[in-house]
Write a protein that holds these residues in place. Sequence first.
Motif, mmCIF file in Angstrom:
data_model
loop_
_atom_site.group_PDB
_atom_site.id
_atom_site.type_symbol
_atom_site.label_atom_id
_atom_site.label_comp_id
_atom_site.label_asym_id
_atom_site.label_seq_id
_atom_site.Cartn_x
_atom_site.Cartn_y
_atom_site.Cartn_z
ATOM 1 N N ALA A 199 75.031 25.730 -110.889
ATOM 2 C CA ALA A 199 75.405 26.599 -112.011
ATOM 3 C C ALA A 199 76.107 27.852 -111.488
ATOM 4 C CB ALA A 199 74.169 26.963 -112.827
ATOM 5 N N SER A 200 75.651 28.369 -110.347
ATOM 6 C CA SER A 200 76.315 29.547 -109.770
ATOM 7 C C SER A 200 77.734 29.200 -109.336
ATOM 8 C CB SER A 200 75.531 30.077 -108.567
ATOM 9 O OG SER A 200 74.248 30.469 -108.992
ATOM 10 N N LEU A 221 71.675 16.198 -118.887
ATOM 11 C CA LEU A 221 70.529 15.592 -118.165
ATOM 12 C C LEU A 221 70.829 14.335 -117.355
ATOM 13 C CD1 LEU A 221 67.346 16.008 -120.410
ATOM 14 C CD2 LEU A 221 68.314 17.580 -118.713
ATOM 15 N N ILE A 222 71.674 13.421 -117.865
ATOM 16 C CA ILE A 222 71.940 12.187 -117.114
ATOM 17 C C ILE A 222 73.425 11.848 -117.180
ATOM 18 C CG2 ILE A 222 71.270 9.780 -116.737
ATOM 19 C CD1 ILE A 222 68.843 10.229 -118.508
ATOM 20 N N TYR A 235 69.907 23.644 -115.363
ATOM 21 C CA TYR A 235 71.373 23.716 -115.289
ATOM 22 C C TYR A 235 71.957 24.008 -116.667
ATOM 23 C CZ TYR A 235 76.199 22.597 -114.133
ATOM 24 O OH TYR A 235 77.560 22.680 -113.948
ATOM 25 N N LEU A 236 71.452 23.323 -117.667
ATOM 26 C CA LEU A 236 71.989 23.482 -119.026
ATOM 27 C C LEU A 236 71.682 24.868 -119.576
ATOM 28 C CD1 LEU A 236 70.943 19.978 -120.402
ATOM 29 C CD2 LEU A 236 73.249 20.717 -119.741
ATOM 30 N N VAL A 237 70.502 25.373 -119.255
ATOM 31 C CA VAL A 237 70.121 26.715 -119.723
ATOM 32 C C VAL A 237 71.122 27.737 -119.169
ATOM 33 C CG1 VAL A 237 68.326 28.487 -119.706
ATOM 34 C CG2 VAL A 237 67.682 26.053 -119.823
ATOM 35 N N GLN A 270 65.661 19.536 -124.309
ATOM 36 C CA GLN A 270 64.841 19.804 -123.126
ATOM 37 C C GLN A 270 65.243 21.096 -122.437
ATOM 38 O OE1 GLN A 270 63.854 16.283 -120.749
ATOM 39 N NE2 GLN A 270 64.474 15.027 -122.482
ATOM 40 N N ALA A 271 66.408 21.628 -122.801
ATOM 41 C CA ALA A 271 66.815 22.928 -122.276
ATOM 42 C C ALA A 271 66.757 23.973 -123.389
ATOM 43 C CB ALA A 271 68.226 22.843 -121.702
#
Length: 436
Positions: A199-200, A221-222, A235-237, A270-271
């Motif tokens: 993510a960074s 997620l997949i 990652y999604l957050v 899930q995020a």
Amino acid sequence: MVSNQSLLDRSHHSVWHPCTQMKQHETLPLVPIRSGHGVWLEDFEGKRYLDGVSSWWVNLFGHNNSRIKDAIRQQLDQLEHVILAGFTHQPVVELSEKLSSLTGLGHSFYASDGASATEIALKMSFHYWRNIGKPEKTQFISLQNGYHGETLGSLSVTDVALFKDTYANLLRGSIALPSPDWRLAETGETPEQYALRCASAAEAHIAAHHTEIAAFILEPLIQCATGMAMYHPAYLVRIRDICNRYEIHLITDEIAVGFGRTGTMFAVEQAAIKPDFICLSKGITGGYLPLSVVQTTDEIYAAFYDDNVARGFLHSHSYTGNALACSAALATLAIFEQDDVLNINRSKAAYLNQRLQVLDELPISHLRNTGMIWAFEVQTDNPGFQKSFYQAALQRGLLLRPVANTVYFMPPYVISEDEMDWMVMQTVEILHKETT
Ligand SMILES: *Cc1c(COP(=O)(O)O)cnc(C)c1O
């Protein structure tokens, strides 16, 4: 009388099959299917195949599902289809309301295939920025090993060399950022730490180029098509936050993972994030009829709402919002409500995970599971493993399609414990033969 052989011959002469070098069928015969029931497909001689890939990830509640069939039959007697420009009908309105209540996204735009949905989301995002006075935002970013379909626009944001390289001169350039796939983490790095590191890296790119970027499209997620790469929701957050800060749309392509595949109705849950666009297809009709949808926020919708026709979204497909397909989708959503599907799937997943412990004794790695998808890599020197496993499984009546050395299970949700046992037993026996 139709037989296996006669249908094969006629198919060779008349049908151009998808994702296939047709010459390979000289040695690898097509599989003719006459009927389906539950997780089983049957040929003209009565040989059965367990559909371990849900007929390319579309089937949720089994073949020949009486509730979905009944809904389509009822709709057939009422209205099969009507133009959706200037007209509307009950199934499309009910489906749009239902989907909105599930995703929190206010408006639904329909097409028939997944690739058309990703095209629509990309076009809408670009057009939104143009409508609000930022026409310089024309670029899309995506993930390495991502897959979003194979029409020219969706292929531009897909990262599969075999599908893409031939058409390179037809495609728009697009930047693919590092995939948070946890298999790529360094030793000692947790999936979450690795996801945050990716993510960074994404943020570094976005910070430098955000003025030209319209949207970030990803599979939450997949990453299914390139071998069921799974990653941490952190990652999604982070990406949701980065996209907010830099004014970039987040398009989540849940075409494969939507409708319970990751264990929640939609992977983004899930995020706990809300995308700007969500693309849905595949399981949406339980595998009965082609239907896809792009849902977006009221804010984006409002930017198109104007006296000026050209500010509207003038995209269309002939079968947009097909009434039969919408009725199949409504029946599919009703099954989720009536049967407590997500909870039951959780115990099915626990059961299969426990069964898969037998794989420990085999040369496999990265055994992984999210919701109703399982995958692992097979260590083998055989460059023809993919084909040889596929054929061996078919011989035993099991339909699995490895991606390179990755074997995966993505069965219909109605699979029983006995059927899971059988699927695992066949897989283990094949692997014993293929790896020794
Ligand atoms: C299958 C898939 C698509 C394309 O859908 P089609 O109906 O095959 O065009 C797009 N994105 C993802 C994530 C998919 O799995």
